[in-house]
Write a protein that holds these residues in place. Structure first.
Motif, PDB file in Angstrom:
ATOM      1  N   THR A 219     -13.522 -15.625 -13.326  1.00 14.82           N
ATOM      2  CA  THR A 219     -13.602 -15.498 -11.862  1.00 14.82           C
ATOM      3  C   THR A 219     -12.603 -16.394 -11.128  1.00 14.82           C
ATOM      4  O   THR A 219     -12.595 -16.429  -9.901  1.00 14.82           O
ATOM      5  CB  THR A 219     -15.020 -15.858 -11.379  1.00 14.82           C
ATOM      6  OG1 THR A 219     -15.313 -17.223 -11.735  1.00 14.82           O
ATOM      7  CG2 THR A 219     -16.064 -14.931 -12.007  1.00 14.82           C
ATOM      8  N   SER A 220     -11.776 -17.093 -11.890  1.00 10.92           N
ATOM      9  CA  SER A 220     -10.952 -18.152 -11.289  1.00 10.92           C
ATOM     10  C   SER A 220      -9.925 -17.634 -10.286  1.00 10.92           C
ATOM     11  O   SER A 220      -9.662 -18.303  -9.278  1.00 10.92           O
ATOM     12  CB  SER A 220     -10.241 -18.961 -12.381  1.00 10.92           C
ATOM     13  OG  SER A 220      -9.386 -18.129 -13.142  1.00 10.92           O
ATOM     14  N   VAL A 221      -9.341 -16.461 -10.535  1.00  8.37           N
ATOM     15  CA  VAL A 221      -8.313 -15.954  -9.612  1.00  8.37           C
ATOM     16  C   VAL A 221      -8.937 -15.640  -8.253  1.00  8.37           C
ATOM     17  O   VAL A 221      -8.415 -16.031  -7.203  1.00  8.37           O
ATOM     18  CB  VAL A 221      -7.608 -14.714 -10.202  1.00  8.37           C
ATOM     19  CG1 VAL A 221      -6.723 -14.041  -9.160  1.00  8.37           C
ATOM     20  CG2 VAL A 221      -6.767 -15.108 -11.419  1.00  8.37           C
ATOM     21  N   ILE A 225      -8.289 -17.661  -4.575  1.00 10.32           N
ATOM     22  CA  ILE A 225      -7.936 -17.024  -3.299  1.00 10.32           C
ATOM     23  C   ILE A 225      -8.920 -17.439  -2.216  1.00 10.32           C
ATOM     24  O   ILE A 225      -8.542 -17.780  -1.091  1.00 10.32           O
ATOM     25  CB  ILE A 225      -7.907 -15.487  -3.457  1.00 10.32           C
ATOM     26  CG1 ILE A 225      -6.753 -15.072  -4.378  1.00 10.32           C
ATOM     27  CG2 ILE A 225      -7.776 -14.793  -2.101  1.00 10.32           C
ATOM     28  CD1 ILE A 225      -6.785 -13.619  -4.804  1.00 10.32           C
ATOM     29  N   ASN A 226     -10.213 -17.438  -2.579  1.00 13.28           N
ATOM     30  CA  ASN A 226     -11.256 -17.840  -1.632  1.00 13.28           C
ATOM     31  C   ASN A 226     -11.080 -19.291  -1.197  1.00 13.28           C
ATOM     32  O   ASN A 226     -11.186 -19.627  -0.008  1.00 13.28           O
ATOM     33  CB  ASN A 226     -12.627 -17.642  -2.294  1.00 13.28           C
ATOM     34  CG  ASN A 226     -13.762 -17.624  -1.299  1.00 13.28           C
ATOM     35  OD1 ASN A 226     -13.573 -17.848  -0.104  1.00 13.28           O
ATOM     36  ND2 ASN A 226     -14.949 -17.355  -1.778  1.00 13.28           N
ATOM     37  N   PHE A 227     -10.789 -20.171  -2.140  1.00 11.64           N
ATOM     38  CA  PHE A 227     -10.617 -21.589  -1.856  1.00 11.64           C
ATOM     39  C   PHE A 227      -9.414 -21.835  -0.937  1.00 11.64           C
ATOM     40  O   PHE A 227      -9.480 -22.610   0.002  1.00 11.64           O
ATOM     41  CB  PHE A 227     -10.425 -22.348  -3.166  1.00 11.64           C
ATOM     42  CG  PHE A 227     -10.033 -23.795  -3.008  1.00 11.64           C
ATOM     43  CD1 PHE A 227     -10.898 -24.718  -2.448  1.00 11.64           C
ATOM     44  CD2 PHE A 227      -8.784 -24.237  -3.430  1.00 11.64           C
ATOM     45  CE1 PHE A 227     -10.538 -26.057  -2.290  1.00 11.64           C
ATOM     46  CE2 PHE A 227      -8.410 -25.570  -3.286  1.00 11.64           C
ATOM     47  CZ  PHE A 227      -9.284 -26.472  -2.719  1.00 11.64           C
ATOM     48  N   LEU A 228      -8.318 -21.154  -1.200  1.00 12.50           N
ATOM     49  CA  LEU A 228      -7.077 -21.384  -0.452  1.00 12.50           C
ATOM     50  C   LEU A 228      -7.075 -20.750   0.931  1.00 12.50           C
ATOM     51  O   LEU A 228      -6.416 -21.249   1.838  1.00 12.50           O
ATOM     52  CB  LEU A 228      -5.881 -20.880  -1.253  1.00 12.50           C
ATOM     53  CG  LEU A 228      -5.579 -21.660  -2.542  1.00 12.50           C
ATOM     54  CD1 LEU A 228      -4.558 -20.918  -3.394  1.00 12.50           C
ATOM     55  CD2 LEU A 228      -5.083 -23.069  -2.221  1.00 12.50           C
ATOM     56  N   THR A 229      -7.818 -19.632   1.097  1.00 16.95           N
ATOM     57  CA  THR A 229      -7.763 -18.904   2.372  1.00 16.95           C
ATOM     58  C   THR A 229      -9.046 -18.978   3.179  1.00 16.95           C
ATOM     59  O   THR A 229      -9.047 -18.656   4.375  1.00 16.95           O
ATOM     60  CB  THR A 229      -7.457 -17.410   2.124  1.00 16.95           C
ATOM     61  OG1 THR A 229      -8.569 -16.813   1.439  1.00 16.95           O
ATOM     62  CG2 THR A 229      -6.183 -17.248   1.291  1.00 16.95           C
TER      63      THR A 229
END
Length: 234
Positions: A219-221, A225-229
């Motif tokens: 689930t890391s990708v 994306i969730n963490f960065l945006t």
């Protein structure tokens, strides 16, 4: 600290300790606003004046569609389009057609404004004030904050910018240290998971990605994306 009408919504978004609590806070505020304007408020003159002038961004148009009331959305779109046409394209004088730069400026503004974004920002700014009071005065809540899984990068930056408004010079360093530690620790773990995801494509690791313990790697990708945006990928 005694619970009140102000503290209960903040506690509710922090209790799950999964994902970014401020994303949950934003999502809750957005949901309430979308439900509000797609209901009876859609016919309130004051609300319609604002939605006509501001419109909605792409994300919030999608959220309004999910409310399942296309007629309400259609009525708002109809009068919003009338406002756009009147403001940008109507000829209001003999020389109006020549002022291309003004028309461009208005067209850009029409694409940038959003009623839901504006109201969400207003609601979040009120709730973050309560958050900082709770962090300052409630040791249990301070511990709850430190035990969160993560704060996304957009809300990390937002909290750092807001903290000096609500915390004194003696309280600010403790908060910044707690926030930085929480976010840096998660970023490090996430980086390792994404690295593991990339390594899983090496032929020597064939099949390993599908084992149960590799769930964080699989689930890391999406999580990156969730963490960065601050938003999960669609």
């Amino acid at each position: 600290m005694r619970e009140s009408i102000l503290t209960i919504p903040v506690n509710e978004v922090f209790e799950p300790k999964a994902g970014c609590p401020f994303c949950r806070m934003r999502d809750t505020v957005e949901k309430h606003i979308c439900e509000y304007i797609m209901g009876a408020a859609m016919m309130e003159p004051d609300v319609r004046i604002e939605t006509n002038a501001q419109g909605f961004c792409h994300r919030h148009f999608c959220d309004l569609l999910k409310e399942g009331n296309r007629l309400s959305l259609g009525l708002m779109l109809n009068t919003h389009l009338e406002s756009v046409r009147e403001d940008i394209f109507a000829k209001k004088g003999f020389f109006s057609a020549v002022k291309k730069d003004k028309r461009t400026e208005k067209a850009e503004k029409a694409g940038d404004s959003c009623f839901v974004c504006a109201k969400t920002g207003w609601g979040m700014n009120h709730m973050v004030k309560t958050f900082f009071v709770m962090f300052r005065d409630d040791p249990d809540f301070k511990a709850l904050f430190g035990n969160q899984e993560l704060i996304c990068m957009p809300h990390y930056a937002w909290l750092r910018s807001k903290a000096p408004e609500y915390l004194g010079k003696n309280e600010l360093p403790e908060f910044i240290n707690a926030l930085d530690t929480l976010v840096a620790d998660y970023a490090s773990k996430l980086n390792n998971d994404v690295s593991g995801f990339c390594d899983s494509f090496d032929y020597r690791n064939a099949g390993k990605l599908h084992s149960p313990e590799m769930e964080p790697v699989r689930t890391s990708v999406n999580r990156a994306i969730n963490f960065l945006t601050g938003r999960p990928p669609d």
